[in-house]
Design a protein around this motif. Structure first.
Motif, PDB file in Angstrom:
ATOM      1  N   GLN A 287      -7.437 -16.166 -32.204  1.00 49.15           N
ATOM      2  CA  GLN A 287      -8.401 -16.993 -31.477  1.00 49.15           C
ATOM      3  C   GLN A 287      -7.804 -18.380 -31.250  1.00 49.15           C
ATOM      4  OE1 GLN A 287     -11.299 -16.665 -34.558  1.00 49.15           O
ATOM      5  NE2 GLN A 287     -12.218 -14.798 -33.734  1.00 49.15           N
ATOM      6  N   GLY A 288      -6.934 -18.479 -30.252  1.00 47.29           N
ATOM      7  CA  GLY A 288      -6.288 -19.751 -29.962  1.00 47.29           C
ATOM      8  C   GLY A 288      -5.395 -20.188 -31.104  1.00 47.29           C
ATOM      9  N   ALA A 289      -5.785 -21.301 -31.759  1.00 44.37           N
ATOM     10  CA  ALA A 289      -4.970 -21.849 -32.841  1.00 44.37           C
ATOM     11  C   ALA A 289      -5.234 -21.162 -34.173  1.00 44.37           C
ATOM     12  CB  ALA A 289      -5.235 -23.346 -32.982  1.00 44.37           C
ATOM     13  N   ASN A 290      -6.191 -20.253 -34.224  1.00 50.18           N
ATOM     14  CA  ASN A 290      -6.577 -19.645 -35.493  1.00 50.18           C
ATOM     15  C   ASN A 290      -6.562 -18.121 -35.404  1.00 50.18           C
ATOM     16  OD1 ASN A 290      -7.253 -22.174 -36.893  1.00 50.18           O
ATOM     17  ND2 ASN A 290      -8.890 -22.321 -35.372  1.00 50.18           N
ATOM     18  N   VAL A 291      -6.801 -17.491 -36.553  1.00 50.25           N
ATOM     19  CA  VAL A 291      -6.876 -16.037 -36.658  1.00 50.25           C
ATOM     20  C   VAL A 291      -8.138 -15.705 -37.426  1.00 50.25           C
ATOM     21  CG1 VAL A 291      -5.761 -13.987 -37.624  1.00 50.25           C
ATOM     22  CG2 VAL A 291      -4.373 -15.766 -36.610  1.00 50.25           C
ATOM     23  N   SER A 292      -8.843 -14.660 -36.986  1.00 45.17           N
ATOM     24  CA  SER A 292     -10.124 -14.330 -37.616  1.00 45.17           C
ATOM     25  C   SER A 292      -9.965 -13.956 -39.082  1.00 45.17           C
ATOM     26  CB  SER A 292     -10.789 -13.177 -36.853  1.00 45.17           C
ATOM     27  OG  SER A 292      -9.942 -12.029 -36.845  1.00 45.17           O
ATOM     28  N   SER A 293      -8.871 -13.258 -39.420  1.00 45.47           N
ATOM     29  CA  SER A 293      -8.629 -12.863 -40.813  1.00 45.47           C
ATOM     30  C   SER A 293      -7.160 -13.125 -41.149  1.00 45.47           C
ATOM     31  CB  SER A 293      -8.966 -11.389 -41.038  1.00 45.47           C
ATOM     32  OG  SER A 293      -8.564 -10.983 -42.333  1.00 45.47           O
ATOM     33  N   PRO A 294      -6.846 -14.302 -41.701  1.00 46.18           N
ATOM     34  CA  PRO A 294      -5.442 -14.599 -42.028  1.00 46.18           C
ATOM     35  C   PRO A 294      -4.802 -13.560 -42.948  1.00 46.18           C
ATOM     36  CG  PRO A 294      -6.753 -16.602 -42.136  1.00 46.18           C
ATOM     37  CD  PRO A 294      -7.719 -15.463 -41.965  1.00 46.18           C
ATOM     38  N   LYS A 295      -5.565 -13.050 -43.920  1.00 43.74           N
ATOM     39  CA  LYS A 295      -4.989 -12.064 -44.837  1.00 43.74           C
ATOM     40  C   LYS A 295      -4.577 -10.804 -44.093  1.00 43.74           C
ATOM     41  CE  LYS A 295      -6.694 -13.231 -49.418  1.00 43.74           C
ATOM     42  NZ  LYS A 295      -7.448 -12.779 -50.614  1.00 43.74           N
ATOM     43  N   ASN A 296      -5.442 -10.305 -43.213  1.00 46.06           N
ATOM     44  CA  ASN A 296      -5.094  -9.108 -42.443  1.00 46.06           C
ATOM     45  C   ASN A 296      -3.930  -9.379 -41.501  1.00 46.06           C
ATOM     46  OD1 ASN A 296      -7.044  -7.632 -43.689  1.00 46.06           O
ATOM     47  ND2 ASN A 296      -8.387  -7.420 -41.912  1.00 46.06           N
ATOM     48  N   PHE A 297      -3.935 -10.564 -40.886  1.00 46.57           N
ATOM     49  CA  PHE A 297      -2.863 -10.935 -39.964  1.00 46.57           C
ATOM     50  C   PHE A 297      -1.519 -10.958 -40.683  1.00 46.57           C
ATOM     51  CE2 PHE A 297      -0.360 -14.488 -38.066  1.00 46.57           C
ATOM     52  CZ  PHE A 297      -0.132 -13.933 -36.816  1.00 46.57           C
ATOM     53  N   GLU A 298      -1.477 -11.598 -41.845  1.00 48.39           N
ATOM     54  CA  GLU A 298      -0.225 -11.679 -42.587  1.00 48.39           C
ATOM     55  C   GLU A 298       0.212 -10.307 -43.097  1.00 48.39           C
ATOM     56  OE1 GLU A 298      -0.338 -14.741 -45.541  1.00 48.39           O
ATOM     57  OE2 GLU A 298      -1.076 -16.259 -44.130  1.00 48.39           O
ATOM     58  N   SER A 299      -0.743  -9.501 -43.572  1.00 45.36           N
ATOM     59  CA  SER A 299      -0.393  -8.149 -44.044  1.00 45.36           C
ATOM     60  C   SER A 299       0.121  -7.290 -42.901  1.00 45.36           C
ATOM     61  CB  SER A 299      -1.620  -7.482 -44.685  1.00 45.36           C
ATOM     62  OG  SER A 299      -2.014  -8.169 -45.847  1.00 45.36           O
ATOM     63  N   TYR A 300      -0.499  -7.428 -41.730  1.00 46.08           N
ATOM     64  CA  TYR A 300      -0.072  -6.666 -40.547  1.00 46.08           C
ATOM     65  C   TYR A 300       1.370  -6.998 -40.185  1.00 46.08           C
ATOM     66  CZ  TYR A 300       0.212  -5.662 -35.502  1.00 46.08           C
ATOM     67  OH  TYR A 300       0.609  -5.242 -34.249  1.00 46.08           O
ATOM     68  N   LEU A 301       1.697  -8.286 -40.166  1.00 46.42           N
ATOM     69  CA  LEU A 301       3.066  -8.683 -39.830  1.00 46.42           C
ATOM     70  C   LEU A 301       4.048  -8.235 -40.904  1.00 46.42           C
ATOM     71  CD1 LEU A 301       2.589 -12.288 -38.398  1.00 46.42           C
ATOM     72  CD2 LEU A 301       3.006 -10.186 -37.142  1.00 46.42           C
TER      73      LEU A 301
END
Length: 648
Positions: A287-301
């Motif tokens: 979402q622009g400068a942010n991510v709805s779920s940082p934990k999921n985003f980092e785990s996904y990467l």
């Protein structure tokens, strides 16, 4: 008397000749025996605990046409062998005399399989002796990896027995060998994928994919017959839907995502990525400068990288990382001075220094001839930053990852790294102007924690606009901006006190500023479901200390991170920042790996020729010294040769 002496001498020589002639069955001084193909030896005094003449192995022969394969990790020897086409006597003598961590003592180690020893170096070499070689196949388990063996004397015994090759079984059952005679090393050449095919070294799909990564698999009848789908993908021929599904299933079922070469990656990307997203079950929205779920985003990467994807494939909408650096030190004064020093310590210090120093500052010092760029923050009479960093690392490990402990850890690390400046800052903090592009300016202006003033930089144009920005961090003075952009971040009682102080003109009160810093830090550390990278970036937006915020926060929260951009924490959106963080972490690991190879203690002062100095100078001049991170970011920083111009 003279006549008797001559007779005695002739008799002695005659006996020695008879003794030598019997060598096929009885060796020198009864040290070995050969009966048929059985080889026995008396290793008393060579191998502790050995009792008399005992079984060692069997004698056989490697005929003309036998191929030996050797993967070499030394740049020095690789270049030398490629140029000379042989292994010289001095190199062979060095190898025969160095036994550390060698399964059967010193020698020139080879395999009969072109791939099963590829972890030992980056260049494949092939040796094809022009005459049959006498081989000893070791069968006595007491010899392989013997701890109390005099390997030099063992080699000498085998050489007296006419042995050229010593074969043994490696830990996983591979038939490996060492060459111990000159005749075995007279010719050497660079290995190729044709050697892999002709030696039947590919036993399974993993072997094939590794061969593609290391040597580049080419179209070949052998490949078409055994691996038709891989052959089509490598030839960039279209695959049907069913063929693509079958190929991806082979890769998935054998967990081979990390072994794919570029062509196979491209051919299978869409299907593999769709499968990965489906099976990972990790949902988030950028979402622009942010991510709805940082934990999921980092785990996904993190999981995506582990499955062989590139960062740009996983999140194509996010600007790729810019951390990658390519440096050639050339003939800089720093390199010349550095190579006159001994041991590994300077290179370890350089790696450590790059964790707390701004990269450009360290490189500028190196280019100006500073032999110790990690000392540029040091002051007379004070503890060095290298020493402080090491001590702070031990302090860090004493605190768990709870909000209360993180607060205590942050304060303890700050006290160690910046002695005499304990506590949070007492007033506003403003960064000097620096240059940014249009996109970065918008990122900064959209950050509710920061106050940003900007002006158009000279030389800008409508199509290529750059700005000079001045960034002010939060303080009591800017609490109104915090209230509008981040409502509820300040406790109610503190907010009331700030409103009263504003009316009384007391917003500059040092104690009040410190309470604002404390409240903001506590808010970040107590955020539910936050990640270390997220907390690190947000605390940089606050910069709660008078100075050295980045190294303090890095040590307390994210010590392995390495950033090319000194303002990465401010200039990037959170998704961009995390990509940069991942790439920087990987690149720091690559630097450690390269320097470990360059300064291995067994190489110091022992290699033929100039030895360690040559080795280090070669590594420092190799682009691989600052290798692009495994995430394959295409952007690179400036080379050192252009760094001063870049810094102006």
């Amino acid at each position: 008397m003279v006549r008797c002496l001559v007779f005695f001498t002739r008799s002695l020589l005659f006996c020695l000749l008879l003794f030598t002639a019997a060598g096929s069955s009885l060796g020198f001084a009864n040290e070995y025996e050969i009966h048929g193909n059985a080889f026995k030896a008396n290793l008393n005094g060579i191998l502790q605990g050995w009792g008399g003449m005992g079984d060692v192995g069997t004698i056989s022969s490697d005929g003309v046409g036998t191929r030996y394969f050797h993967w070499e990790g030394s740049l020095d020897w690789t270049r030398r062998w490629l140029a000379e086409g042989k292994v010289s006597r001095d190199v062979m003598d060095w190898m025969l005399g160095h036994h550390g961590n060698m399964a059967v003592g010193g020698g020139f180690y080879v395999s009969y399989n072109a791939l099963d020893s590829d972890s030992f170096g980056g260049q494949l070499f092939t040796l094809e002796p022009k005459q049959p070689l006498k081989k000893l196949v070791l069968t006595n388990p007491a010899i392989v990896n013997a701890k109390n063996m005099d390997w030099t004397r063992f080699n000498q015994l085998l050489q007296r027995a006419g042995i050229d090759v010593v074969e043994y079984r490696a830990m996983k059952g591979q038939a490996w060998a060492k060459l111990i005679s000159d005749v075995a090393i007279q010719e050497i050449r660079a290995g190729s994928i044709e050697d892999v095919y002709s030696s039947n070294s590919i036993k399974n799909l993993r072997d094939l994919l590794e061969a593609d990564q290391r040597l580049g698999v080419k179209d070949h009848p052998w490949l078409r017959e055994r691996y038709p789908l891989i052959a089509k993908a490598l030839a960039e021929e279209p695959l049907s839907k069913d063929e693509m599904k079958a190929l991806v299933e082979q890769i998935r079922s054998q967990y081979l995502h990390g072994f794919l070469g570029d062509k196979i990656k491209r051919a299978t990307l869409a299907v593999r990525l769709a499968d990965f997203k489906k099976f990972s079950g990790l949902s988030f929205e950028i979402q622009g400068a942010n991510v709805s779920s940082p934990k999921n985003f980092e785990s996904y990467l993190y999981q995506g990288l582990g499955n062989g994807f590139e960062l740009q494939d996983l999140v194509p909408e996010v600007r790729p990382p810019r951390v990658s650096i390519q440096i050639t030190l050339q003939e800089s004064a720093w390199k010349t001075r550095m190579l006159n020093r001994s041991g590994q310590e300077p290179f370890k210090n350089l790696l450590t220094g790059l964790q707390f120093l701004p990269f450009d500052d360290a490189m500028k010092a190196m280019l100006e001839g500073n032999p110790e760029p990690w000392t540029i923050w040091d002051k007379p009479g004070e503890e060095s930053w290298i020493s402080r960093w090491s001590a702070a690392s031990k302090i860090r490990s004493a605190y768990p990852e709870t909000p209360e402990s993180l607060r205590s850890r942050l304060q303890a690390v700050h006290a160690k790294l910046v002695p005499g400046n304990e506590g949070y800052r007492t007033g506003p903090l403003v960064l000097p102007e620096y240059r940014v592009d249009e996109k970065t300016k918008k990122v900064l202006e959209g950050n509710p924690w920061l106050s940003v003033r900007s002006r158009l930089a000279s030389g800008s144009s409508a199509n290529d606009a750059f700005y000079l920005v001045e960034v002010e961090f939060p303080s009591a003075k800017s609490f109104r901006r915090l209230e509008s952009g981040l409502p509820g971040k300040l406790p109610g009682g503190l907010r009331d006190e700030l409103i009263a102080a504003e009316g009384a003109g007391r917003l500059a009160d040092p104690a009040l500023n410190q309470r604002v810093m404390e409240a903001l830090v506590d808010h970040v550390l107590q955020l539910p479901d936050s990640t270390p990278a997220q907390r690190y970036q947000m605390l940089n937006w606050i910069s709660p200390f008078e100075k050295y915020n980045q190294p303090v926060l890095k040590m307390a929260l994210n010590p392995e991170t390495f950033f090319r951009d000194p303002h990465a924490e401010l200039n990037l959106t959170y998704p961009e920042f995390y990509l940069e963080e991942l790439s920087g972490r990987a690149q720091l690991g690559e630097l450690v790996h390269e320097l470990d190879k360059a300064t291995a203690p067994t190489w110091v002062g022992t290699r033929p020729g100039p030895g360690r100095i040559t080795k280090l100078s070669e590594v420092l001049n190799e682009p691989a010294f600052w290798r692009i991170a495994r995430q394959n970011s295409k952007a690179t920083g400036p080379c050192v040769s252009k760094l001063l111009e870049h810094l102006k």
